[in-house]
Design an enzyme around this catalytic site. Sequence first.
Site, mmCIF file in Angstrom:
data_model
loop_
_atom_site.group_PDB
_atom_site.id
_atom_site.type_symbol
_atom_site.label_atom_id
_atom_site.label_comp_id
_atom_site.label_asym_id
_atom_site.label_seq_id
_atom_site.Cartn_x
_atom_site.Cartn_y
_atom_site.Cartn_z
ATOM 1 N N SER A 1 11.562 3.810 6.153
ATOM 2 C CA SER A 1 12.810 3.912 6.941
ATOM 3 C C SER A 1 14.009 3.776 6.027
ATOM 4 O O SER A 1 15.070 4.325 6.288
ATOM 5 C CB SER A 1 12.850 2.808 7.990
ATOM 6 O OG SER A 1 11.593 2.684 8.588
ATOM 7 N N HIS B 1 3.959 5.404 9.991
ATOM 8 C CA HIS B 1 3.642 4.621 11.191
ATOM 9 C C HIS B 1 2.661 5.377 12.097
ATOM 10 O O HIS B 1 1.692 4.796 12.585
ATOM 11 C CB HIS B 1 4.908 4.345 11.990
ATOM 12 C CG HIS B 1 5.971 3.589 11.244
ATOM 13 N ND1 HIS B 1 7.185 4.137 10.920
ATOM 14 C CD2 HIS B 1 5.998 2.319 10.754
ATOM 15 C CE1 HIS B 1 7.924 3.252 10.278
ATOM 16 N NE2 HIS B 1 7.227 2.140 10.150
#
Length: 273
Positions: A177, A28
Amino acid sequence: MQSESDRLRREGKRIAVVPTMGALHRGHTSLIELARKHADVVVTTIFVNPTQFGPTEDLARYPRDLDRDTTLAQAAGTDILFTPSASGMYPEGFKTFVSVEEITSVFEGEIRPTHFRGVTTVVAKLFNIVKPHVGVFGQKDIQQVHVIRRMTRDLDFGVELVVGPTVREADGLALSSRNAYLTPEERSRATALYRSLRGVAELVQAGERSVGTLRDRAESILHASHPTRVDYVAFLDPETFRPVESIATPGILVALAVRYGTTRLIDNEFITI
Ligand code: AMP
């Protein structure tokens, strides 16, 4: 957010949006850094979007840590962090969805039938809220990139899409994640995704052009890691996202989805010839 974006646009500022579901990692933050290069103002959004999760998926247990995310997003160069609530995004009476056809019912869409409808709806909303010039997305979710590109063109959003490369751990596992759900033992088996992509790339570089042979190589590497299930190994035209039988210039996109225990991992690589 809309009036802030209007104000920035009146000042002639170029706005980039980086949509995320939080639990930020280096994948990210690399997109936030990339966004900085394409815009004056970087808006990172954090929203665990309920409409893109299926009924049996991990919405409730999806990792959430807004304080940590805020620190990471700022350090990477975010100017504005937009963190709407689920009831703010989908108030009572919400009835409108954006749905891209065909490409959303194969591969990820076959296994997760309502997933892309949730993605396109939330991204359409984020584009209308943030009013960006540029939207930044990761190659990691390559089918999502194709779906969003289709939507952006078909609905004339006028948003330029920028795609950032997949950021990996030292052993090749793509950051996600969902890696946090893997047991240590599953985590080491999961390196098979990247090893199978590299195995295919080696064969292509040695001159192999038959997709059947390349598939055998990918599947044998994956199966040796004792996955709970291989959902798909796809050999795709990088422009159309359609399956191909042999490789042509400029190359081939190989996309995988594999489960270890209850954790489902995806990865892909574009292999040039
Ligand atoms: P997510 O929070 O998982 O919805 O992802 C938000 C954005 O980050 C999407 O555009 C993803 O494709 C991108 N992304 C996720 N993992 C990676 C990674 N390992 N490298 C680069 N981009 C990623």
